[in-house]
Motif scaffolding. Structure first.
Motif, PDB file in Angstrom:
ATOM      1  N   GLU A 238     -78.841 -26.753 -29.960  1.00  0.00           N
ATOM      2  CA  GLU A 238     -78.198 -27.932 -30.526  1.00  0.00           C
ATOM      3  C   GLU A 238     -79.259 -28.869 -31.095  1.00  0.00           C
ATOM      4  OE1 GLU A 238     -75.125 -28.102 -30.942  1.00  0.00           O
ATOM      5  OE2 GLU A 238     -74.055 -27.068 -29.334  1.00  0.00           O
ATOM      6  N   GLY A 239     -78.817 -29.779 -31.930  1.00  0.00           N
ATOM      7  CA  GLY A 239     -79.727 -30.750 -32.511  1.00  0.00           C
ATOM      8  C   GLY A 239     -79.231 -31.212 -33.858  1.00  0.00           C
TER       9      GLY A 239
ATOM     10  N   LEU B 129     -81.792 -28.345 -26.565  1.00  0.00           N
ATOM     11  CA  LEU B 129     -81.618 -29.455 -27.506  1.00  0.00           C
ATOM     12  C   LEU B 129     -82.944 -29.716 -28.193  1.00  0.00           C
ATOM     13  CD1 LEU B 129     -80.173 -31.823 -28.835  1.00  0.00           C
ATOM     14  CD2 LEU B 129     -80.674 -33.195 -26.791  1.00  0.00           C
TER      15      LEU B 129
ATOM     16  N   ASP C 118     -84.612 -32.125 -30.045  1.00  0.00           N
ATOM     17  CA  ASP C 118     -84.383 -33.555 -30.286  1.00  0.00           C
ATOM     18  C   ASP C 118     -85.328 -34.075 -31.359  1.00  0.00           C
ATOM     19  OD1 ASP C 118     -83.341 -36.192 -29.787  1.00  0.00           O
ATOM     20  OD2 ASP C 118     -85.219 -36.618 -28.710  1.00  0.00           O
TER      21      ASP C 118
ATOM     22  N   PHE D 124     -75.876 -36.227 -28.244  1.00  0.00           N
ATOM     23  CA  PHE D 124     -76.561 -35.065 -27.663  1.00  0.00           C
ATOM     24  C   PHE D 124     -77.371 -35.474 -26.430  1.00  0.00           C
ATOM     25  CE2 PHE D 124     -76.341 -32.796 -31.923  1.00  0.00           C
ATOM     26  CZ  PHE D 124     -75.556 -31.756 -31.454  1.00  0.00           C
TER      27      PHE D 124
ATOM     28  N   TRP E  36     -79.053 -28.122 -19.604  1.00  0.00           N
ATOM     29  CA  TRP E  36     -79.752 -28.487 -20.831  1.00  0.00           C
ATOM     30  C   TRP E  36     -81.266 -28.471 -20.636  1.00  0.00           C
ATOM     31  CZ3 TRP E  36     -77.582 -30.540 -25.535  1.00  0.00           C
ATOM     32  CH2 TRP E  36     -76.183 -30.624 -25.540  1.00  0.00           C
TER      33      TRP E  36
ATOM     34  N   VAL F 204     -84.188 -30.260 -22.908  1.00  0.00           N
ATOM     35  CA  VAL F 204     -84.461 -31.113 -24.068  1.00  0.00           C
ATOM     36  C   VAL F 204     -85.897 -30.865 -24.522  1.00  0.00           C
ATOM     37  CG1 VAL F 204     -84.543 -33.470 -24.950  1.00  0.00           C
ATOM     38  CG2 VAL F 204     -82.832 -32.841 -23.236  1.00  0.00           C
TER      39      VAL F 204
END
Length: 211
Positions: free
Chosen positions: A13-14, A140, A142, A174, A185, A187
């Motif tokens: 994700e991101g 993630l 970021d 997020f 998660w 990060v």
């Protein structure tokens, strides 16, 4: 279910320009090198129906009326439902490592935090699409939206044409999701060198694979 009884499901994700595609390719190569079947997919897409929905959604040209938030939600989740049924679940049942570029968390970040749709509506659409499937690990990448858009050209699709405040809300979404489920998660600072990101992600994935 554990990695012993089925495959492993990893999502990335991101925001825009975070480098998800680069990391998916690198992780897939590492997993293949240790003898794991790897299935990569993206959202929306990954199936004939999903790609048709993606094409229809992102065909919105500059100056045209974009999809209404509720319509956007339903198109994304319709594509996800087909991807889960046709690709992801069968691959997990075979014991494969499935790596997906976006999944249900993107819907929460973009349609709830970004668009402001009510959380129960977004969660209900997600549940219908995923049938309860949750990633084993979500990476993630970021990155501040301003940095992401410096990496590439803006204006490729209607989401990328949203104002910077929209993308800041998505990023906060997020980060909030990651903070609420730290066990799922990981990060990663997307400004870190690509090889370092890959190494950190792969070490976590190796633990899930048992290699």
């Amino acid at each position: 279910m554990t990695a012993v009884s089925r495959g492993v499901f990893v999502t990335l994700e991101g925001g825009e320009g975070a480098g998800k595609s680069t990391q998916i390719a690198a992780i897939a190569r590492l997993a293949s090198a240790v003898g794991r079947e790897v299935v990569t997919c993206r959202e929306p897409g990954g199936t004939l129906l999903g790609e048709r929905l993606r094409a229809a959604l992102f065909a919105t040209a500059e100056g045209e009326t974009p999809p209404a938030p509720a319509a956007e939600l339903l198109v994304f989740t319709a594509a996800r439902a087909q991807l889960v049924a046709e690709v992801i679940r069968p691959a997990l049942d075979r014991g494969a490592l499935v790596i997906c570029d976006r999944f249900g968390d993107s819907t929460l970040a973009y349609q709830h935090y970004g668009r402001g749709l009510e959380l129960p509506m977004v969660e209900a659409a997600n549940r219908a699409a995923t049938q309860g499937l949750v990633p084993d690990l979500t990476l993630l990448l970021d990155l501040a939206p301003e940095d992401g858009f410096q990496r590439g050209q803006r204006g490729l699709d209607y989401l990328e044409r949203e104002d910077m405040e929209f993308h800041r809300r998505v990023r906060r979404g997020f980060l909030n999701l990651a903070a609420a489920e730290p066990e799922r998660w990981l990060v990663l600072d997307a400004t870190t060198p690509e090889m370092q990101i890959t190494h950190t992600a792969w070490e976590r994935i190796r633990g899930l694979l048992g290699t």
